[in-house]
Design an enzyme around this catalytic site. Structure first.
Site, PDB file in Angstrom:
ATOM      1  N   SER A 141       0.846  -1.201   0.000  1.00  0.00           N
ATOM      2  CA  SER A 141       0.000   0.000   0.000  1.00  0.00           C
ATOM      3  C   SER A 141       0.872   1.238   0.000  1.00  0.00           C
ATOM      4  O   SER A 141       2.001   1.213   0.519  1.00  0.00           O
ATOM      5  CB  SER A 141      -0.876   0.019   1.256  1.00  0.00           C
ATOM      6  OG  SER A 141      -1.533   1.273   1.376  1.00  0.00           O
ATOM      7  N   TYR A 156      -1.263  -0.856  10.252  1.00  0.00           N
ATOM      8  CA  TYR A 156      -1.486  -1.202   8.832  1.00  0.00           C
ATOM      9  C   TYR A 156      -0.267  -0.794   7.999  1.00  0.00           C
ATOM     10  O   TYR A 156       0.221  -1.564   7.170  1.00  0.00           O
ATOM     11  CB  TYR A 156      -2.757  -0.516   8.340  1.00  0.00           C
ATOM     12  CG  TYR A 156      -3.113  -0.781   6.882  1.00  0.00           C
ATOM     13  CD1 TYR A 156      -3.617  -2.015   6.476  1.00  0.00           C
ATOM     14  CD2 TYR A 156      -2.963   0.216   5.915  1.00  0.00           C
ATOM     15  CE1 TYR A 156      -3.958  -2.257   5.152  1.00  0.00           C
ATOM     16  CE2 TYR A 156      -3.302  -0.007   4.589  1.00  0.00           C
ATOM     17  CZ  TYR A 156      -3.804  -1.244   4.214  1.00  0.00           C
ATOM     18  OH  TYR A 156      -4.145  -1.470   2.891  1.00  0.00           O
TER      19      TYR A 156
HETATM   20  P1  NAD Z   1     -11.834  -5.799   0.432  1.00  0.00           P
HETATM   21  O1  NAD Z   1     -12.181  -5.608   1.876  1.00  0.00           O
HETATM   22  O2  NAD Z   1     -12.802  -5.363  -0.601  1.00  0.00           O
HETATM   23  O3  NAD Z   1     -11.437  -7.308   0.176  1.00  0.00           O
HETATM   24  C1  NAD Z   1     -10.574  -8.007   1.034  1.00  0.00           C
HETATM   25  C2  NAD Z   1     -10.942  -9.471   1.007  1.00  0.00           C
HETATM   26  O4  NAD Z   1     -10.043 -10.188   1.858  1.00  0.00           O
HETATM   27  C3  NAD Z   1     -12.371  -9.780   1.497  1.00  0.00           C
HETATM   28  O5  NAD Z   1     -13.030 -10.565   0.542  1.00  0.00           O
HETATM   29  C4  NAD Z   1     -12.144 -10.539   2.797  1.00  0.00           C
HETATM   30  O6  NAD Z   1     -13.143 -11.518   3.077  1.00  0.00           O
HETATM   31  C5  NAD Z   1     -10.792 -11.185   2.521  1.00  0.00           C
HETATM   32  N1  NAD Z   1     -10.118 -11.582   3.769  1.00  0.00           N
HETATM   33  C6  NAD Z   1     -10.026 -10.882   4.935  1.00  0.00           C
HETATM   34  N2  NAD Z   1      -9.361 -11.600   5.845  1.00  0.00           N
HETATM   35  C7  NAD Z   1      -9.009 -12.770   5.246  1.00  0.00           C
HETATM   36  C8  NAD Z   1      -8.326 -13.930   5.684  1.00  0.00           C
HETATM   37  N3  NAD Z   1      -7.850 -14.032   6.934  1.00  0.00           N
HETATM   38  N4  NAD Z   1      -8.152 -14.955   4.801  1.00  0.00           N
HETATM   39  C9  NAD Z   1      -8.636 -14.860   3.545  1.00  0.00           C
HETATM   40  N5  NAD Z   1      -9.299 -13.790   3.069  1.00  0.00           N
HETATM   41  C10 NAD Z   1      -9.494 -12.760   3.922  1.00  0.00           C
HETATM   42  O7  NAD Z   1     -10.429  -5.029   0.256  1.00  0.00           O
HETATM   43  P2  NAD Z   1      -9.708  -4.412  -1.038  1.00  0.00           P
HETATM   44  O8  NAD Z   1      -9.837  -2.930  -0.946  1.00  0.00           O
HETATM   45  O9  NAD Z   1     -10.088  -5.118  -2.277  1.00  0.00           O
HETATM   46  O10 NAD Z   1      -8.186  -4.720  -0.668  1.00  0.00           O
HETATM   47  C11 NAD Z   1      -7.445  -5.765  -1.247  1.00  0.00           C
HETATM   48  C12 NAD Z   1      -5.993  -5.613  -0.850  1.00  0.00           C
HETATM   49  O11 NAD Z   1      -5.469  -4.378  -1.339  1.00  0.00           O
HETATM   50  C13 NAD Z   1      -5.746  -5.606   0.657  1.00  0.00           C
HETATM   51  O12 NAD Z   1      -4.554  -6.291   0.945  1.00  0.00           O
HETATM   52  C14 NAD Z   1      -5.598  -4.132   0.968  1.00  0.00           C
HETATM   53  O13 NAD Z   1      -4.877  -3.905   2.150  1.00  0.00           O
HETATM   54  C15 NAD Z   1      -4.894  -3.642  -0.275  1.00  0.00           C
HETATM   55  N6  NAD Z   1      -5.039  -2.207  -0.514  1.00  0.00           N
HETATM   56  C16 NAD Z   1      -6.271  -1.656  -0.704  1.00  0.00           C
HETATM   57  C17 NAD Z   1      -6.371  -0.295  -0.920  1.00  0.00           C
HETATM   58  C18 NAD Z   1      -7.688   0.400  -1.136  1.00  0.00           C
HETATM   59  O14 NAD Z   1      -7.705   1.635  -1.157  1.00  0.00           O
HETATM   60  N7  NAD Z   1      -8.794  -0.310  -1.322  1.00  0.00           N
HETATM   61  C19 NAD Z   1      -5.217   0.496  -0.932  1.00  0.00           C
HETATM   62  C20 NAD Z   1      -3.984  -0.097  -0.731  1.00  0.00           C
HETATM   63  C21 NAD Z   1      -3.909  -1.463  -0.527  1.00  0.00           C
END
Ligand code: NAD
Length: 250
Positions: A141, A156
């Site tokens: 991130s 985080y």
């Molecule tokens: P999201 O919440 O839409 O999806 C995350 C998914 O991970 C969910 O389906 C959840 O059920 C699953 N999950 C949670 N804990 C878990 C576990 N222990 N085992 C298996 N699955 C699990 O999130 P997103 O925004 O799509 O984020 C995806 C990735 O991108 C994450 O790693 C997040 O930190 C990273 N990220 C997101 C953003 C953003 O702005 N959305 C920015 C930087 C990084």
């Protein structure tokens, strides 16, 4: 002919309907890959796999459980013979300040993001080594690079910075085996990870700091994952690729 024709991919945390993992799984499938979607809930994972087309798999896997990671990987390998691509996308975040982080917050955020990335990589590496090929893409991130200030708290930022270290060390160790390991650093992307805790004021403030003037889309990140998973990035390993609309230029 798609960029991932004949390839098999595992994407963790890919059941979330508007999430980065689901968008990545969908794009990989469109590019010819067969995809296994791993997520906490088996039914949600199966439904997401069915949605991206026939022949894909949906499996329950809590990435903080090493045995669960090994079991899911063994199931995919027995179904398809090999895993070419792993996208470590499962992640959670919490908008806490430093003094608000309790042991359970630390454990939850570090475990899903960092421990889960390690365990899933450890599960696929033996098969990738045997084939002398593989691509691992880890979701870090911008919070790791600029010290948070978007939504997630310091724990985080620490977890996502840990992913960068892990990515680079794995890249170095696994390069002789033909396995490439890279990280994506998304900026602010409109998904459900903020779990209703993002106010419109917070959102306006974040968007004001983005030179491109908009939040990212899940497809913006999926495109980068496709690049890092495909032959287009064949000489890239240990990199961190920014997908942030210019919100951190360094
Ligand atoms: P999201 O919440 O839409 O999806 C995350 C998914 O991970 C969910 O389906 C959840 O059920 C699953 N999950 C949670 N804990 C878990 C576990 N222990 N085992 C298996 N699955 C699990 O999130 P997103 O925004 O799509 O984020 C995806 C990735 O991108 C994450 O790693 C997040 O930190 C990273 N990220 C997101 C953003 C953003 O702005 N959305 C920015 C930087 C990084």
């Amino acid at each position: 002919m798609g960029l991932l024709e004949g390839k098999t991919a595992v994407v963790t945390g890919a059941a979330s309907p508007r999430g980065l993992g689901k968008a990545t799984a969908k794009l990989f499938a469109e590019q010819g890959a067969t995809v296994a979607i791993l997520d906490l809930d088996a039914e949600a994972a199966k439904a997401a796999a069915a949605e991206i087309g026939p022949g894909h798999l949906g499996l329950a896997c809590n990435v903080i459980d090493k045995v669960a990671c090994e079991t899911a990987v063994a199931e995919v390998e027995s179904a398809w013979g090999r895993i070419d691509i792993l996208v470590n996308n499962a992640g959670i975040t919490q908008p806490l300040k430093i003094m608000e982080i309790e042991p359970e917050n630390y454990e939850a955020v570090l475990d899903v993001n960092l421990r889960g990335t390690l365990y899933m990589a450890q599960a696929v590496i033996p098969g990738m080594r045997a084939h002398k090929a593989g691509a691992i893409v880890n979701l870090s991130s911008v919070s790791a690079q600029r010290g948070g200030g978007i939504f997630g708290g310091p724990h985080y930022s620490a977890a996502k910075a840990g992913i960068l270290g892990l990515t680079k060390a794995m890249a170095r160790e696994l390069a002789p085996d033909g396995i490439r390991v890279n990280a994506i650093c998304p900026g602010f992307i409109a998904t459900d990870i903020t779990a209703g805790k993002l106010t419109s004021e917070m959102k306006d403030q974040i968007v004001a700091g983005i030179p491109m003037g908009r939040a990212g889309e899940a497809s913006d990140v999926a495109g980068c994952a496709l690049f890092l998973a495909s032959i287009l990035s064949s000489y890239c390993t240990g990199t961190e690729v920014d997908v942030n609309g210019g919100s951190l230029i360094h």
